[in-house]
Design a protein around this motif. Structure first.
Motif, PDB file in Angstrom:
ATOM      1  N   LEU A 142       9.519  11.354  -0.854  1.00  0.00           N
ATOM      2  CA  LEU A 142      10.590  10.726  -0.698  1.00  0.00           C
ATOM      3  C   LEU A 142      11.649  11.760  -0.138  1.00  0.00           C
ATOM      4  CD1 LEU A 142      10.566   8.711  -4.144  1.00  0.00           C
ATOM      5  CD2 LEU A 142      10.146   7.960  -1.881  1.00  0.00           C
ATOM      6  N   PRO A 143      11.730  12.814  -0.326  1.00  0.00           N
ATOM      7  CA  PRO A 143      12.827  13.701   0.173  1.00  0.00           C
ATOM      8  C   PRO A 143      12.834  13.904   1.802  1.00  0.00           C
ATOM      9  CG  PRO A 143      12.004  14.808  -1.814  1.00  0.00           C
ATOM     10  CD  PRO A 143      11.026  13.725  -1.408  1.00  0.00           C
ATOM     11  N   GLN A 144      11.520  13.753   2.260  1.00  0.00           N
ATOM     12  CA  GLN A 144      11.273  13.769   3.733  1.00  0.00           C
ATOM     13  C   GLN A 144      11.485  12.572   4.515  1.00  0.00           C
ATOM     14  OE1 GLN A 144       7.497  15.745   4.105  1.00  0.00           O
ATOM     15  NE2 GLN A 144       8.274  17.419   2.634  1.00  0.00           N
ATOM     16  N   CYS A 145      12.087  12.840   5.631  1.00  0.00           N
ATOM     17  CA  CYS A 145      12.141  11.405   6.597  1.00  0.00           C
ATOM     18  C   CYS A 145      10.720  11.501   7.546  1.00  0.00           C
ATOM     19  CB  CYS A 145      13.308  11.409   7.605  1.00  0.00           C
ATOM     20  SG  CYS A 145      14.818  11.365   6.543  1.00  0.00           S
ATOM     21  N   GLN A 146      10.097  10.346   7.477  1.00  0.00           N
ATOM     22  CA  GLN A 146       8.772  10.119   8.474  1.00  0.00           C
ATOM     23  C   GLN A 146       9.327   9.752   9.797  1.00  0.00           C
ATOM     24  OE1 GLN A 146       5.945  10.879   7.221  1.00  0.00           O
ATOM     25  NE2 GLN A 146       6.981  11.302   5.172  1.00  0.00           N
ATOM     26  N   PRO A 147       8.318  10.026  10.748  1.00  0.00           N
ATOM     27  CA  PRO A 147       8.672   9.383  12.203  1.00  0.00           C
ATOM     28  C   PRO A 147       8.981   7.933  12.166  1.00  0.00           C
ATOM     29  CG  PRO A 147       6.702  11.122  11.879  1.00  0.00           C
ATOM     30  CD  PRO A 147       7.183  10.851  10.517  1.00  0.00           C
ATOM     31  N   SER A 148       9.868   7.414  12.875  1.00  0.00           N
ATOM     32  CA  SER A 148      10.183   6.316  13.083  1.00  0.00           C
ATOM     33  C   SER A 148       9.347   5.194  13.998  1.00  0.00           C
ATOM     34  CB  SER A 148      11.739   5.945  13.374  1.00  0.00           C
ATOM     35  OG  SER A 148      11.902   6.345  14.768  1.00  0.00           O
ATOM     36  N   GLY A 149       8.593   6.184  14.781  1.00  0.00           N
ATOM     37  CA  GLY A 149       7.821   5.158  15.944  1.00  0.00           C
ATOM     38  C   GLY A 149       8.549   4.952  17.020  1.00  0.00           C
ATOM     39  N   VAL A 207      12.333   5.503  29.363  1.00  0.00           N
ATOM     40  CA  VAL A 207      12.312   4.386  28.629  1.00  0.00           C
ATOM     41  C   VAL A 207      12.033   4.684  27.162  1.00  0.00           C
ATOM     42  CG1 VAL A 207      11.127   2.170  28.262  1.00  0.00           C
ATOM     43  CG2 VAL A 207      11.471   3.293  30.644  1.00  0.00           C
ATOM     44  N   GLU A 208      12.656   4.013  26.206  1.00  0.00           N
ATOM     45  CA  GLU A 208      12.394   3.953  24.796  1.00  0.00           C
ATOM     46  C   GLU A 208      11.544   2.908  24.336  1.00  0.00           C
ATOM     47  OE1 GLU A 208      15.486   3.633  22.338  1.00  0.00           O
ATOM     48  OE2 GLU A 208      14.575   4.636  20.500  1.00  0.00           O
ATOM     49  N   ILE A 209      10.324   3.508  23.819  1.00  0.00           N
ATOM     50  CA  ILE A 209       9.243   2.447  23.451  1.00  0.00           C
ATOM     51  C   ILE A 209       8.877   2.746  21.905  1.00  0.00           C
ATOM     52  CG2 ILE A 209       8.185   2.267  26.003  1.00  0.00           C
ATOM     53  CD1 ILE A 209       6.022   4.005  24.717  1.00  0.00           C
ATOM     54  N   PRO A 210       8.248   1.741  21.209  1.00  0.00           N
ATOM     55  CA  PRO A 210       7.693   1.779  19.747  1.00  0.00           C
ATOM     56  C   PRO A 210       6.300   2.873  20.199  1.00  0.00           C
ATOM     57  CG  PRO A 210       7.378  -0.463  20.461  1.00  0.00           C
ATOM     58  CD  PRO A 210       8.346   0.308  21.551  1.00  0.00           C
ATOM     59  N   ALA A 211       5.823   3.256  19.086  1.00  0.00           N
ATOM     60  CA  ALA A 211       4.522   4.064  18.767  1.00  0.00           C
ATOM     61  C   ALA A 211       3.375   3.186  19.398  1.00  0.00           C
ATOM     62  CB  ALA A 211       4.444   4.756  17.586  1.00  0.00           C
ATOM     63  N   ASP A 212       3.567   1.714  18.837  1.00  0.00           N
ATOM     64  CA  ASP A 212       2.310   0.829  19.189  1.00  0.00           C
ATOM     65  C   ASP A 212       2.317   0.074  20.335  1.00  0.00           C
ATOM     66  OD1 ASP A 212       4.440  -0.441  18.303  1.00  0.00           O
ATOM     67  OD2 ASP A 212       3.415  -2.051  16.907  1.00  0.00           O
ATOM     68  N   MET A 213       3.125   0.536  21.284  1.00  0.00           N
ATOM     69  CA  MET A 213       3.102   0.002  22.722  1.00  0.00           C
ATOM     70  C   MET A 213       2.202   0.276  23.359  1.00  0.00           C
ATOM     71  SD  MET A 213       6.122  -0.397  25.518  1.00  0.00           S
ATOM     72  CE  MET A 213       7.134  -1.782  24.752  1.00  0.00           C
ATOM     73  N   THR A 214       1.362  -0.776  23.992  1.00  0.00           N
ATOM     74  CA  THR A 214       0.325  -0.559  25.023  1.00  0.00           C
ATOM     75  C   THR A 214       0.688  -0.493  26.380  1.00  0.00           C
ATOM     76  OG1 THR A 214      -0.330  -2.715  25.267  1.00  0.00           O
ATOM     77  CG2 THR A 214      -1.304  -1.813  23.395  1.00  0.00           C
ATOM     78  N   GLN A 222      -0.083   7.841  22.454  1.00  0.00           N
ATOM     79  CA  GLN A 222      -1.341   8.711  22.072  1.00  0.00           C
ATOM     80  C   GLN A 222      -1.834   9.458  23.399  1.00  0.00           C
ATOM     81  OE1 GLN A 222      -4.258   6.157  20.314  1.00  0.00           O
ATOM     82  NE2 GLN A 222      -3.271   6.174  18.485  1.00  0.00           N
ATOM     83  N   VAL A 223      -1.692   8.626  24.330  1.00  0.00           N
ATOM     84  CA  VAL A 223      -2.091   9.305  25.717  1.00  0.00           C
ATOM     85  C   VAL A 223      -1.093  10.562  26.183  1.00  0.00           C
ATOM     86  CG1 VAL A 223      -2.454   8.884  28.261  1.00  0.00           C
ATOM     87  CG2 VAL A 223      -3.241   7.422  26.767  1.00  0.00           C
ATOM     88  N   GLN A 224       0.188  10.410  25.882  1.00  0.00           N
ATOM     89  CA  GLN A 224       1.186  11.107  26.416  1.00  0.00           C
ATOM     90  C   GLN A 224       1.098  12.532  25.408  1.00  0.00           C
ATOM     91  OE1 GLN A 224       5.294  10.521  25.077  1.00  0.00           O
ATOM     92  NE2 GLN A 224       5.960  11.401  26.949  1.00  0.00           N
ATOM     93  N   ALA A 225       0.333  12.273  24.161  1.00  0.00           N
ATOM     94  CA  ALA A 225       0.455  13.499  23.297  1.00  0.00           C
ATOM     95  C   ALA A 225      -0.773  14.509  23.796  1.00  0.00           C
ATOM     96  CB  ALA A 225       0.001  13.030  21.924  1.00  0.00           C
ATOM     97  N   SER A 226      -1.671  13.944  24.693  1.00  0.00           N
ATOM     98  CA  SER A 226      -2.683  15.024  25.294  1.00  0.00           C
ATOM     99  C   SER A 226      -2.415  15.471  26.691  1.00  0.00           C
ATOM    100  CB  SER A 226      -3.942  14.089  25.406  1.00  0.00           C
ATOM    101  OG  SER A 226      -3.827  12.795  26.217  1.00  0.00           O
TER     102      SER A 226
END
Length: 586
Positions: free
Chosen positions: A149-156, A172-179, A222-226
């Motif tokens: 609870l004290p920590q803020c999780q990634p918003s996506g 471009v700002e996109i959500p984490a689940d955008m294909t 996920q692709v950008q992370a690699s």
């Protein structure tokens, strides 16, 4: 501050004044915040030895009678009440009912109960919406998860930068689940492009000289992370992304497919694709490839087999026996890339190079599995089979999604007319009084006559001289420069590169200025994965200039008319014009 003395240790009781002890205290140390009350303090006794003795005794008591301590509360001196003496196997209650804070308990037992109570409390909490999401950082979440609870999780929400062919980028700002498909649809909408389901997102690595088109179902984040900081995404056309579903025989030659050689006769295209998509079947691509040795500059020509389990080569000719096969690359955690700087960077034997890159590899060239085919068709076969073996039915589902959307939109294919357009009618003003033309055939013939009359007037004005700079005769020489398929003064090599990047399928074309003749143009066309060039020369007839592709047999007033003709008619070309090679500026 002074040492304490206890005579009768059995009557010594320890009471906590704080619910949670300090984590930095040892079991044998009592903090000043936890006062020690001793009713008898006559003879001197070592306090440390006393606490150690109590620890060992209560440790055995807690482990042996855990059920008893959880089910019944303790009274003074650790004795059970009479009504609970014979009910030691009752149902355990909540953590608050297990322990009375005023009763004497062992230090370790209390700590364990408090840890269990805290664990029970955090595990039973549901997800709580954050009422102040603006107070979190951009990479934080508006929802707080249980247990942290004290920590803020990634918003996506992530920032992705996409580049066009001219090198211009757009964030471009996109959500984490955008294909990749969703992102391409978004860019098509924002840049007012023609949505023909042929746009793709390309993963480009300039340091390695590699690039590949992302599959529609892949997550962009996920692709950008690699990827490294030098890598980037490019937004471009790719007509060959699903072309093998339409013409599989052009992508898979019979001599390279194992089950085609084992069966007699030609396999129909539907069965060919079914064998690749069916997970129970075992198709196999085989043939010679140039393989670069790991950590060396030399290449070896080996007989290679591509299966669902991986890429193998034979140590003894073309033998398929398991004892002669060695693994070259795995398909599960790898992707296939096109090498765009093969001969310069890797000293490849020809220009038909491709690469299998593990996902964990970033800039290590030594970890790449460099391969080289004998021609463009075999390279396309290897790379397409790699995609089919890795993704299987997912590729077919990606291909069918836009087809299903077209079917749903077919009911709305007729243009929606406004109220003012519906009120328009065909009129005949040839007589004294205008009349409404009720017959549709008569209205169509009247429109054709009006068009012919307009052309005669335009030709007459062309002979006499056009007073307006916006007349069609003045626009015919420059109107083609506004078309997407015209690329002005690019070289022959640049046209080859552009067609290769966008798929190299039959009917891909572009028009450009001729480098040898300043008054002529060149049509660059792709047919059977080969690029051909046709020169468009000007010709004069009755004092008027025309453009022709076949030495004056078929004449056109401008390039737009020429392209529209060869889209419908093959003429002297090997195939019709089908896919314009275009670029877009983000």
């Amino acid at each position: 501050a002074c040492p304490l003395s206890i005579k009768n240790s059995a009557q010594a009781h320890i009471f906590y004044s704080s619910p949670t002890p300090s984590p930095y205290e040892s079991p044998t140390h009592v903090s000043p915040s936890f006062p020690l009350y001793c009713p008898y303090m006559k003879d001197d006794m070592d306090l440390e030895a006393l606490v150690n003795d109590m620890n060992s005794s209560f440790e055995s008591l807690y482990t042996s009678c855990s059920v008893q301590t959880e089910s019944t509360p303790l009274l003074h001196n650790g004795q059970l009440p009479r009504h609970a003496a014979y009910h030691t196997h009752a149902q355990p209650t909540s953590p608050h009912q297990r322990l009375h804070r005023s009763q004497p308990m062992h230090i370790l037992a209390v700590r364990r109960l408090q840890e269990e109570e805290q664990q029970y409390r955090t595990s039973s909490l549901p997800a709580i919406p954050n009422p102040f999401p603006e107070l979190c950082s951009p990479a934080s979440s508006p929802t707080l998860s249980s247990g942290s609870l004290p920590q803020c999780q990634p918003s996506g929400k992530y920032i992705i930068k996409v580049f066009s062919e001219d090198g211009m980028g757009k964030a471009v700002e996109i959500p984490a689940d955008m294909t990749a498909r969703d992102l391409c649809q978004f860019l098509v909408y924002k840049n007012h492009c023609v949505d023909d389901n042929s746009w793709a997102l390309v993963e480009h690595h300039p340091a390695l000289g590699l690039e590949r088109c992302l599959e529609d179902h892949e997550l962009v984040v996920q692709v950008q992370a690699s990827m490294t900081s030098e890598s980037k995404f490019i937004f471009r056309k790719n007509y060959a992304k699903y072309e093998f579903f339409k013409n599989p025989l052009n992508f898979f030659p019979e001599q390279m497919v194992a089950f085609c050689q084992e069966t007699s006769g030609t396999i129909p295209p539907s069965q060919l694709l079914q064998n690749f998509l069916n997970s129970r079947s075992c198709p196999e691509i085989q043939g010679y490839l140039y393989v670069k040795e790991m950590g060396r500059k030399s290449w070896k020509k080996l007989y290679v087999f591509l299966r669902r389990s991986g890429l193998y080569f034979s140590t003894k000719g073309t033998s398929k026996e398991p004892r002669h096969l060695q693994l070259l690359a795995d398909l599960e955690d790898s992707n296939v890339f096109t090498v765009i700087t093969g001969r310069k960077l890797h000293n490849a034997p020809n220009d038909f190079e491709f690469c299998i890159k593990p996902n964990k590899v970033r800039n290590e060239v030594k970890e790449l599995r460099m391969l080289c085919a004998e021609d463009e068709q075999s390279r396309t076969c290897w790379m397409t089979a790699f995609r089919l073996f890795k993704y299987g039915i997912l590729l077919y589902q990606n291909y069918k999604i836009p087809q299903q959307r077209k079917t749903l939109l077919s009911h709305f294919s007729a243009p929606v007319r406004s109220v003012s357009e519906n009120s328009l009618v065909a009129m005949d003003f040839s007589g004294r009084i205008g009349r409404v033309i009720d017959n549709p055939m008569e209205a169509q013939s009247a429109a054709m006559e009006e068009g012919h009359a307009w052309r005669k007037r335009s030709q007459r004005m062309n002979i006499l001289g056009s007073p307006s700079p916006l007349h069609p005769s003045s626009l015919s020489g420059v109107i083609h420069r506004t078309q997407l398929w015209f690329h002005s003064r690019i070289s022959r090599e640049e046209s080859h590169k552009m067609i290769h990047q966008q798929g190299r399928v039959d009917g891909m074309f572009l028009l450009r200025d001729s480098q040898s003749n300043p008054k002529a143009f060149v049509l660059t066309l792709c047919h059977h994965q080969k690029i051909k060039h046709f020169q468009i020369l000007p010709c004069e007839e009755d004092g008027q200039m025309f453009l022709s592709l076949d030495d004056g047999a078929t004449k056109f007033t401008d390039l737009i008319q020429l392209v529209e003709f060869y889209v419908l008619n093959r003429g002297v070309l090997p195939c019709k014009l089908k896919h314009p090679c275009t670029t877009v500026a983000l």
